[in-house]
Design a protein around this motif. Structure first.
Motif, short mmCIF file in Angstrom:
data_model
loop_
_atom_site.label_atom_id
_atom_site.label_comp_id
_atom_site.label_asym_id
_atom_site.label_seq_id
_atom_site.Cartn_x
_atom_site.Cartn_y
_atom_site.Cartn_z
N GLN A 189 -5.43 1.36 -1.31
CA GLN A 189 -5.49 0.01 -0.70
C GLN A 189 -5.52 -1.23 -1.79
O GLN A 189 -5.39 -2.51 -1.44
N HIS A 199 1.00 -1.24 0.03
CA HIS A 199 0.08 -0.04 0.09
C HIS A 199 0.81 1.27 0.04
O HIS A 199 1.54 1.46 0.96
N ASN A 257 -12.48 4.03 5.27
CA ASN A 257 -12.32 3.22 4.29
C ASN A 257 -13.47 3.44 3.22
O ASN A 257 -14.58 3.59 3.38
#
Length: 488
Positions: A342, A283, A309
């Protein structure tokens, strides 16, 4: 049985095997003693370059940007030195990988088996009797900035995600952690009885500390042991769990890997496997400071308190993360938001440079090469800046390290700001990837393709880095590997 590497996966694997009466030698290159000053979860001192408890690898993130990457060099591996972020991979990750026997439904029993979730133990997706206690920051361990961060996310319109390990849609919520009373609890602490044995099965496990495995021992297409210095350990099966850097490096030093890489390092090819050390991911991330002068968290609070997220617009499972770090990196400094892509497109290369185990491998992350990765990194930074404004944590001045407004509004300028601060989340995965195709290094049973007596069990087997950090998944791999090895 020889297990190489006493990290998050290796300790879980060795502990479970020994508990079943399988005579197991666990070989660790680092120390088997974790000093007391390295266990406070609020401190990341053991990850600083030069610290005795980490391997500090020089790495190229992208053209013109090099950093030092830490990996745990101690019993418990990176789980003994990291920030305690303990989040599962998502159902969508396992669907994307498409490896038979490794669907989310297949691995869920192992995620449950490893944990005793103190907050969601009554849920049918959580465990209540595992060796690792999992909880979310609460009470004195919940930092003063955590609730304002979550409130700011809600104000902007992001949904709540109270259980980051529930397998649901992305949102904002507290981060699950495996810290207990302000102390890290690694898989070594959880799975290995102190000191590796006052339980009934202690005689089945032998731990060798400070023993770097220089190479695997091969006879034809069979692996029959390992070489450490002048000694050899022979076994019917070897499982390499040396981590996503250590594992491909050991395979390559043993002549297992891409022929051109081995030839350049002066290593004779014993078994060509093009995927060893190639095609891995991690990441890419950058940090934005919060306004200085905010209340400090309790000294026992975890650094990674909560995360947002987000779907960048192309991934409903959430391919961006904004992670709240409540502890300042330096005394008197600000807390930070870490912004990360991500589900990156970029794929890295790892190559040994000589047969000598003391020579570190070369790491080339190849970050932000794709238009999509650059676009999404900008989006993550802009989302974090929006959260800062909504929380009232606007920048204190032009030199506080955050991007200025004119940089946020201009793609070229923001790309320059990101490049100068780019780092990695240290979640490297996929350097000995699992699959069924010709490029796979291991099959679904974790056996190395084309060899007998050899398996791999750590995050190097994951076909790509998960959308959440891989710490919990590393332990799950150790749990599942124990069943695969025990069943033959």
């Amino acid at each position: 049985m020889v297990v190489v590497g006493a990290g998050s996966a290796g300790c879980a694997l060795a502990g479970r095997l020994a508990a079943r009466g399988v005579r197991t030698a666990l070989v660790e290159a680092g120390s088997v003693v974790v000093p007391p000053d390295a266990t406070p979860i609020a401190s990341l001192a053991a990850t600083t370059p030069g610290h005795v408890l980490n391997w500090a690898y020089r790495a190229i993130l992208c053209e013109g940007r090099e950093i030092t990457v830490p990996r745990g060099r101690v019993l418990g591996g990176s789980g003994a030195v990291n920030g305690g972020y303990f989040v599962r991979a998502l159902p969508a990750d396992f669907s994307d990988w498409g490896v038979p026997g490794w669907s989310y439904e297949d691995v869920l029993p192992y995620y449950r088996r490893l944990e005793r979730d103190l907050d969601f133990c009554l849920s049918d997706v959580h465990g209540d009797a595992g060796p690792l206690r999992i909880s979310r920051p609460a009470g004195r361990l919940r930092a003063p900035v955590t609730d304002p961060f979550l409130a700011a996310c809600a104000t902007i319109g992001y949904p709540a995600e109270p259980d980051k390990n529930g397998g649901g849609p992305p949102g904002a919520g507290p981060v699950p952690t495996n810290a207990v009373d302000g102390r890290r609890v690694s898989s070594a602490t959880a799975y290995l009885p102190p000191p590796w044995g006052d339980g009934e099965w202690q005689d089945a496990l032998t731990v060798y500390g400070g023993q770097a495995v220089e190479s695997l021992l091969l006879e034809g297409d069979r692996v029959y042991g390992v070489r450490t210095g002048d000694a050899e350990l022979h076994a019917g099966e070897v499982v390499v769990a040396a981590g996503a850097v250590g594992t491909p490096a050991l395979l390559q030093r043993s002549g297992i890997g891409p022929e051109d890489t081995l030839r350049a390092a002066g290593v004779a090819t014993r078994h060509e496997l093009p995927g060893v050390g190639r095609g891995w991911s991690d990441h890419p991330s950058v940090f934005l400071p919060l306004r200085s002068g905010l209340p400090d968290p309790h000294p026992d609070a975890v650094a990674a308190q909560a995360s947002l997220n987000v779907d960048s617009g192309t991934d409903p499972a959430g391919d961006l993360e904004v992670l709240l770090f409540a502890h300042p990196f330096a005394p008197g400094g600000p807390a930070h938001l870490m912004c990360a892509v991500q589900r990156p497109d970029s794929r890295g290369l790892l190559a040994i440079t000589s047969p000598d185990h003391a020579d570190p491998p070369r790491l080339d992350y190849r970050y932000l090469r794709s238009t999509s990765d650059r676009h999404r990194m900008r989006a993550a930074v802009r989302i974090a800046a929006e959260v800062l404004r909504a929380a009232g944590w606007d920048r204190a001045g032009p030199d506080d390290g955050g991007p200025a407004g004119w940089e946020l509004g201009n793609d070229t300028r923001l790309d320059e700001w990101i490049h100068n601060r780019l780092t990695t989340s240290v979640h490297l995965s996929g350097s000995a990837a699992m699959g069924t195709g010709q490029d796979a290094v291991v099959g679904p049973d974790l056996r190395v393709q084309g060899l007998s007596g050899l398996r791999v069990a750590d995050t190097s087997i994951l076909p790509a880095v998960p959308r959440r950090g891989p710490a919990a998944t590393a332990v799950m791999i150790g749990e599942r590997a124990a069943d695969l090895v025990f069943s033959g």
